[in-house]
Design a protein around this motif. Sequence first.
Motif, PDB file in Angstrom:
ATOM      1  N   ASN A   1      41.890 -14.720 -14.119  1.00 54.68           N
ATOM      2  CA  ASN A   1      42.260 -15.943 -13.717  1.00 54.68           C
ATOM      3  C   ASN A   1      43.674 -16.417 -14.114  1.00 54.68           C
ATOM      4  N   LYS A   2      43.613 -16.318 -15.415  1.00 53.17           N
ATOM      5  CA  LYS A   2      45.011 -16.733 -15.876  1.00 53.17           C
ATOM      6  C   LYS A   2      46.312 -16.031 -15.546  1.00 53.17           C
TER       7      LYS A   2
ATOM      8  N   THR B   1      47.019 -16.955 -11.913  1.00 54.56           N
ATOM      9  CA  THR B   1      48.031 -18.186 -11.673  1.00 54.56           C
ATOM     10  C   THR B   1      49.469 -18.308 -12.483  1.00 54.56           C
ATOM     11  N   PHE B   2      49.182 -17.553 -13.735  1.00 56.73           N
ATOM     12  CA  PHE B   2      50.426 -17.593 -14.711  1.00 56.73           C
ATOM     13  C   PHE B   2      51.521 -16.631 -14.130  1.00 56.73           C
TER      14      PHE B   2
ATOM     15  N   ASN C   1      51.376 -16.703  -9.519  1.00 58.44           N
ATOM     16  CA  ASN C   1      51.628 -17.721  -8.968  1.00 58.44           C
ATOM     17  C   ASN C   1      50.515 -17.888  -7.846  1.00 58.44           C
TER      18      ASN C   1
ATOM     19  N   ARG D   1      48.148 -19.779  -6.986  1.00 59.69           N
ATOM     20  CA  ARG D   1      47.487 -21.273  -7.284  1.00 59.69           C
ATOM     21  C   ARG D   1      46.854 -21.884  -6.007  1.00 59.69           C
TER      22      ARG D   1
ATOM     23  N   PRO E   1      42.791 -22.166  -5.527  1.00 58.28           N
ATOM     24  CA  PRO E   1      41.436 -22.061  -5.988  1.00 58.28           C
ATOM     25  C   PRO E   1      40.350 -21.757  -5.056  1.00 58.28           C
TER      26      PRO E   1
ATOM     27  N   PHE F   1      39.215 -23.344 -12.911  1.00 64.00           N
ATOM     28  CA  PHE F   1      40.330 -22.903 -12.520  1.00 64.00           C
ATOM     29  C   PHE F   1      41.454 -23.858 -12.617  1.00 64.00           C
ATOM     30  N   LYS F   2      41.537 -24.971 -12.155  1.00 61.06           N
ATOM     31  CA  LYS F   2      42.479 -25.955 -12.434  1.00 61.06           C
ATOM     32  C   LYS F   2      42.903 -26.223 -13.604  1.00 61.06           C
TER      33      LYS F   2
ATOM     34  N   ASP G   1      44.991 -23.291 -15.094  1.00 59.08           N
ATOM     35  CA  ASP G   1      46.287 -23.370 -14.567  1.00 59.08           C
ATOM     36  C   ASP G   1      47.163 -24.470 -15.264  1.00 59.08           C
TER      37      ASP G   1
END
Length: 322
Positions: free
Chosen positions: A29-30, A33-34, A37, A39, A41, A93-94, A97
């Motif tokens: 998951n990281k 997003t990281f 990108n 993002r 959810p 998730f938020k 992020d």
Amino acid sequence: MVRIKNLDVEVAVSLMAYSLCSVSMIILNKMATFSYNLRYPNAILFLQNAGALLLVVLAKKYGFVDYPAFSMAVAKRWFPLTLLFIAMLFTSFKSLDLLSVTVQTVLKNTALILTALCDKRLYAKHLTPGMYVSFVLLVFGGVFGAKGDTWATVSGVLWTLANVVITTCYTLYMKALTKELGDNLGRYGPVFYNNLLSLPILFIFGLVEFPALGAAVQKGGFGAMAVMVVMTAVCSGMTFCVFRCISITSPTTFSVMGAFNKIPISFLGIILFHQYPTPLGYLGLVISIAGSSLYTYESLKSGNAGKPKSDAPPLREDKNLV
């Protein structure tokens, strides 16, 4: 059944499988997003839960698992838990992020405190003096970890604290509900209902995200596509592991394992994403690990780590379940 230091083989294997899936899920998951990108959810959670639902339906069709046919009465009783399930996934998730893996991990360790205290009140679990010492260590570890991490944000911390509360409610409520519904669920019914009931909600909230997610995956190329596929597969396996663990252990044991998982997660997050804490952050991480380890030791010593007995009977199993 063969027993190994008060833990039977089935419990040990279930906890190990849950641990592997849990660590992998956070890192993936990281990475989404990281590194890529991604993002979005609601759209991502829709795909993950759809994959989990497909897996359990196919597993039933080919005889690997079994659970009772869909019941509207059960679905109505299960729906509030599904809302907690969605909220738990979304807040996690938020927060991931907006924070580094390390600081989110340290802060989420405080869920152990809340779960244990609720477990004590609801199921009369015994808490030793050493456990209370571990709670103090976890609090200090969380404070130092957040203050000593340049990646920490106020909004990320708030999302994580919300996730801690929701996760505790979800774990305890699911234990009570599976006990109440019993044979109407079977062992794998919770996997079926949780994912099935979550899809309409996630689809509605994800409508505006699907086009953007598709464009982001296309831009990220093979790596982004691979992360999405592996995330969906791991999420599918994790749903089985979570329900299996909760059905044969106590809520506190489940939280203990979750806290223990955070040790490899923290160091993998630092290494893979190069999000290095300050010395104060490292101190917070060490204190948090010490608190988790102390609690795990005290829990095992006091006999709270095995299958629940009179205070929280395990989910009854149909004779035809695998």
